[in-house]
Design a protein around this motif. Structure first.
Motif, PDB file in Angstrom:
ATOM      1  N   THR A  96       0.870  -1.075   0.091  1.00 20.30           N
ATOM      2  CA  THR A  96      -0.060   0.037   0.080  1.00 20.30           C
ATOM      3  C   THR A  96       0.832   1.271  -0.085  1.00 20.30           C
ATOM      4  O   THR A  96       1.816   1.411   0.982  1.00 20.30           O
ATOM      5  CB  THR A  96      -0.791  -0.094   1.150  1.00 20.30           C
ATOM      6  OG1 THR A  96      -1.837  -1.184   1.067  1.00 20.30           O
ATOM      7  CG2 THR A  96      -1.952   1.301   1.316  1.00 20.30           C
ATOM      8  N   GLY A  97       0.791   1.873  -1.097  1.00 19.73           N
ATOM      9  CA  GLY A  97       1.563   3.158  -1.249  1.00 19.73           C
ATOM     10  C   GLY A  97       0.809   4.601  -1.320  1.00 19.73           C
ATOM     11  O   GLY A  97      -0.383   4.457  -1.726  1.00 19.73           O
ATOM     12  N   SER A  98       1.611   5.555  -0.845  1.00 17.56           N
ATOM     13  CA  SER A  98       0.843   6.885  -0.811  1.00 17.56           C
ATOM     14  C   SER A  98       1.801   7.857  -1.645  1.00 17.56           C
ATOM     15  O   SER A  98       3.187   7.806  -1.238  1.00 17.56           O
ATOM     16  CB  SER A  98       0.349   7.396   0.351  1.00 17.56           C
ATOM     17  OG  SER A  98       1.231   7.542   1.362  1.00 17.56           O
ATOM     18  N   ASP A  99       1.237   8.765  -2.420  1.00 18.70           N
ATOM     19  CA  ASP A  99       2.264   9.893  -2.755  1.00 18.70           C
ATOM     20  C   ASP A  99       2.157  11.049  -2.138  1.00 18.70           C
ATOM     21  O   ASP A  99       1.332  11.162  -1.072  1.00 18.70           O
ATOM     22  CB  ASP A  99       1.945   9.915  -4.224  1.00 18.70           C
ATOM     23  CG  ASP A  99       0.562  10.788  -4.750  1.00 18.70           C
ATOM     24  OD1 ASP A  99      -0.231  11.385  -3.680  1.00 18.70           O
ATOM     25  OD2 ASP A  99      -0.052  10.578  -5.740  1.00 18.70           O
ATOM     26  N   PRO A 100       2.588  12.036  -2.306  1.00 17.92           N
ATOM     27  CA  PRO A 100       2.733  13.352  -1.342  1.00 17.92           C
ATOM     28  C   PRO A 100       1.318  14.058  -1.444  1.00 17.92           C
ATOM     29  O   PRO A 100       0.998  14.659  -0.242  1.00 17.92           O
ATOM     30  CB  PRO A 100       3.706  14.196  -1.926  1.00 17.92           C
ATOM     31  CG  PRO A 100       4.562  13.618  -2.957  1.00 17.92           C
ATOM     32  CD  PRO A 100       3.959  12.293  -3.097  1.00 17.92           C
ATOM     33  N   SER A 101       0.315  13.820  -2.427  1.00 19.04           N
ATOM     34  CA  SER A 101      -0.927  14.321  -2.144  1.00 19.04           C
ATOM     35  C   SER A 101      -1.738  13.572  -1.406  1.00 19.04           C
ATOM     36  O   SER A 101      -3.032  13.934  -1.008  1.00 19.04           O
ATOM     37  CB  SER A 101      -1.504  14.092  -3.688  1.00 19.04           C
ATOM     38  OG  SER A 101      -1.881  13.090  -4.051  1.00 19.04           O
ATOM     39  N   GLY A 102      -1.317  12.401  -0.891  1.00 17.69           N
ATOM     40  CA  GLY A 102      -2.247  11.544  -0.162  1.00 17.69           C
ATOM     41  C   GLY A 102      -2.868  10.427  -0.804  1.00 17.69           C
ATOM     42  O   GLY A 102      -3.598   9.688  -0.318  1.00 17.69           O
ATOM     43  N   GLU A 103      -3.051  10.309  -2.172  1.00 16.67           N
ATOM     44  CA  GLU A 103      -3.705   9.411  -3.099  1.00 16.67           C
ATOM     45  C   GLU A 103      -2.834   8.029  -2.711  1.00 16.67           C
ATOM     46  O   GLU A 103      -1.762   7.766  -2.233  1.00 16.67           O
ATOM     47  CB  GLU A 103      -3.218   9.603  -4.459  1.00 16.67           C
ATOM     48  CG  GLU A 103      -3.986  10.748  -5.006  1.00 16.67           C
ATOM     49  CD  GLU A 103      -5.645  10.561  -5.200  1.00 16.67           C
ATOM     50  OE1 GLU A 103      -5.854   9.347  -5.472  1.00 16.67           O
ATOM     51  OE2 GLU A 103      -6.618  11.319  -4.743  1.00 16.67           O
ATOM     52  N   THR A 104      -3.813   6.689  -2.248  1.00 14.55           N
ATOM     53  CA  THR A 104      -3.125   5.839  -2.249  1.00 14.55           C
ATOM     54  C   THR A 104      -3.545   4.484  -3.086  1.00 14.55           C
ATOM     55  O   THR A 104      -4.664   4.756  -3.681  1.00 14.55           O
ATOM     56  CB  THR A 104      -3.803   5.273  -0.594  1.00 14.55           C
ATOM     57  OG1 THR A 104      -4.990   5.054  -0.605  1.00 14.55           O
ATOM     58  CG2 THR A 104      -3.278   6.115   0.539  1.00 14.55           C
ATOM     59  N   MET A 105      -2.921   3.441  -2.981  1.00 16.44           N
ATOM     60  CA  MET A 105      -2.911   2.592  -4.031  1.00 16.44           C
ATOM     61  C   MET A 105      -2.591   1.361  -3.323  1.00 16.44           C
ATOM     62  O   MET A 105      -1.467   1.122  -2.712  1.00 16.44           O
ATOM     63  CB  MET A 105      -2.364   2.874  -5.158  1.00 16.44           C
ATOM     64  CG  MET A 105      -2.128   1.664  -6.208  1.00 16.44           C
ATOM     65  SD  MET A 105      -1.387   1.978  -7.687  1.00 16.44           S
ATOM     66  CE  MET A 105       0.361   1.799  -7.168  1.00 16.44           C
ATOM     67  N   THR A 106      -3.192   0.100  -3.267  1.00 17.24           N
ATOM     68  CA  THR A 106      -2.795  -1.272  -2.844  1.00 17.24           C
ATOM     69  C   THR A 106      -2.629  -2.270  -4.042  1.00 17.24           C
ATOM     70  O   THR A 106      -3.395  -2.288  -4.947  1.00 17.24           O
ATOM     71  CB  THR A 106      -3.898  -1.785  -1.643  1.00 17.24           C
ATOM     72  OG1 THR A 106      -3.663  -0.680  -0.879  1.00 17.24           O
ATOM     73  CG2 THR A 106      -3.523  -2.990  -1.345  1.00 17.24           C
ATOM     74  N   THR A 107      -1.510  -3.048  -4.173  1.00 18.48           N
ATOM     75  CA  THR A 107      -1.225  -3.819  -5.026  1.00 18.48           C
ATOM     76  C   THR A 107      -0.559  -5.053  -4.464  1.00 18.48           C
ATOM     77  O   THR A 107      -0.104  -5.104  -3.328  1.00 18.48           O
ATOM     78  CB  THR A 107      -0.284  -3.060  -6.273  1.00 18.48           C
ATOM     79  OG1 THR A 107       1.107  -2.794  -5.492  1.00 18.48           O
ATOM     80  CG2 THR A 107      -0.844  -2.066  -6.925  1.00 18.48           C
ATOM     81  N   HIS A 108      -0.579  -6.189  -5.464  1.00 14.09           N
ATOM     82  CA  HIS A 108       0.033  -7.552  -5.029  1.00 14.09           C
ATOM     83  C   HIS A 108       1.308  -7.350  -5.863  1.00 14.09           C
ATOM     84  O   HIS A 108       1.219  -7.177  -6.974  1.00 14.09           O
ATOM     85  CB  HIS A 108      -0.891  -8.434  -5.444  1.00 14.09           C
ATOM     86  CG  HIS A 108      -0.337 -10.058  -4.937  1.00 14.09           C
ATOM     87  ND1 HIS A 108      -0.654 -10.458  -3.717  1.00 14.09           N
ATOM     88  CD2 HIS A 108       0.003 -10.867  -5.617  1.00 14.09           C
ATOM     89  CE1 HIS A 108      -0.326 -11.751  -3.612  1.00 14.09           C
ATOM     90  NE2 HIS A 108       0.116 -11.986  -4.698  1.00 14.09           N
ATOM     91  N   VAL A 109       2.388  -7.854  -5.082  1.00 12.25           N
ATOM     92  CA  VAL A 109       3.832  -7.772  -5.734  1.00 12.25           C
ATOM     93  C   VAL A 109       4.414  -9.392  -5.387  1.00 12.25           C
ATOM     94  O   VAL A 109       4.443  -9.767  -4.263  1.00 12.25           O
ATOM     95  CB  VAL A 109       4.702  -6.729  -5.154  1.00 12.25           C
ATOM     96  CG1 VAL A 109       6.125  -6.690  -6.111  1.00 12.25           C
ATOM     97  CG2 VAL A 109       3.844  -5.446  -5.454  1.00 12.25           C
ATOM     98  N   VAL A 110       4.646  -9.963  -6.666  1.00 12.34           N
ATOM     99  CA  VAL A 110       5.703 -11.112  -6.350  1.00 12.34           C
ATOM    100  C   VAL A 110       6.940 -10.964  -7.058  1.00 12.34           C
ATOM    101  O   VAL A 110       7.097 -10.425  -8.262  1.00 12.34           O
ATOM    102  CB  VAL A 110       5.050 -12.429  -7.311  1.00 12.34           C
ATOM    103  CG1 VAL A 110       5.563 -13.623  -7.305  1.00 12.34           C
ATOM    104  CG2 VAL A 110       3.646 -12.546  -6.744  1.00 12.34           C
ATOM    105  N   VAL A 111       8.189 -10.941  -6.525  1.00 14.85           N
ATOM    106  CA  VAL A 111       9.496 -10.947  -6.992  1.00 14.85           C
ATOM    107  C   VAL A 111      10.149 -12.109  -6.793  1.00 14.85           C
ATOM    108  O   VAL A 111      10.038 -12.881  -5.622  1.00 14.85           O
ATOM    109  CB  VAL A 111      10.054  -9.703  -6.053  1.00 14.85           C
ATOM    110  CG1 VAL A 111      11.406  -9.346  -6.672  1.00 14.85           C
ATOM    111  CG2 VAL A 111       9.401  -8.408  -5.836  1.00 14.85           C
ATOM    112  N   THR A 112      10.793 -12.625  -8.103  1.00 13.29           N
ATOM    113  CA  THR A 112      11.706 -13.824  -8.133  1.00 13.29           C
ATOM    114  C   THR A 112      13.195 -13.521  -8.396  1.00 13.29           C
ATOM    115  O   THR A 112      13.074 -12.665  -9.149  1.00 13.29           O
ATOM    116  CB  THR A 112      10.971 -14.855  -9.037  1.00 13.29           C
ATOM    117  OG1 THR A 112      10.818 -14.230 -10.285  1.00 13.29           O
ATOM    118  CG2 THR A 112       9.553 -15.199  -8.381  1.00 13.29           C
TER     119      THR A 112
END
Length: 157
Positions: A96-112
Motif C-alpha cells: 500500500t503506497g501513498s504519494d505526497p498528495s495523499g492518494e493511495t493504492m494497494t497492489t499485490h507484488v511477486v518478486v522472483t
C-alpha cells in the motif's frame, strides 16, 4: 535491460518487469529486503540527499515501511506486508503506497530471483493497479528506477 509488458486481458491490471542484476540471488534478495542496504540504494543515484527512512520486519506477516522523498514536505510512503518469503527465490507482498498528495493504492507484488549467467534474473509481477496509466508509469518509470538503483548499489559494493 529492463523488459516490461502490460496485461490488459484480465480484470486485474498487471505489469511484468525483469532485469538481470550483477550478483547472486542471495545478494540481490538481501539488497532488496535489508533496511540498511535499501537506505543506500534508495538514494544512490540522487544528486541531492533527500529523506529515506526504512524499517523491515522480514517474516511472514511482518511489515516493511519505507518513507522517502526530496524533503519532509514531499514524501512518498509504502507499507508492504510480507505474505510469502522463500529466500533467495521468491518474495510476495501486499503493498500500500501513498504519494505526497495523499492518494493511495494497494497492489499485490511477486518478486522472483533466479540464477542466470551474469547474475540473477530478478522478475516482478505487480497487479491490482486502478488505471492503465498508473500501471504503465510503474512499468516504465518506478521499476526501471528501482532496478537502476539496486544495480548501482550491487556494482559499487
Amino acid at each position: 535491460m529492463t523488459e516490461h509488458t502490460a496485461d490488459t486481458t484480465t480484470e486485474t491490471l498487471e505489469l511484468r518487469a525483469s532485469r538481470t542484476l550483477p550478483a547472486t540471488p542471495e545478494e540481490v534478495f538481501d539488497a532488496y529486503t535489508d533496511a540498511e542496504k535499501q537506505k543506500i540504494w534508495f538514494s544512490i543515484l540522487d544528486e541531492e540527499p533527500g529523506v529515506v527512512e526504512i524499517e523491515v520486519d522480514l517474516r511472514v506477516g511482518g511489515r516493511q515501511v519505507a518513507v522517502w522523498g526530496p524533503d519532509r514536505d514531499t514524501l512518498f510512503r509504502e507499507e508492504q506486508v510480507f505474505l510469502e518469503i522463500d529466500r533467495p527465490h521468491r518474495l510476495v507482498t501486499e503493498s500500500t503506497g501513498s504519494d505526497p498528495s495523499g492518494e493511495t493504492m494497494t497492489t499485490h507484488v511477486v518478486v522472483t530471483f533466479e540464477p542466470v549467467e551474469g547474475g540473477t534474473l530478478t522478475s516482478v509481477v505487480q497487479s491490482g493497479f486502478p488505471t492503465p496509466e498508473i500501471r504503465d508509469f510503474f512499468a516504465s518509470q518506478a521499476w526501471v528506477g528501482a532496478f537502476d538503483r539496486i544495480e548501482a548499489y550491487l556494482r559499487r559494493r
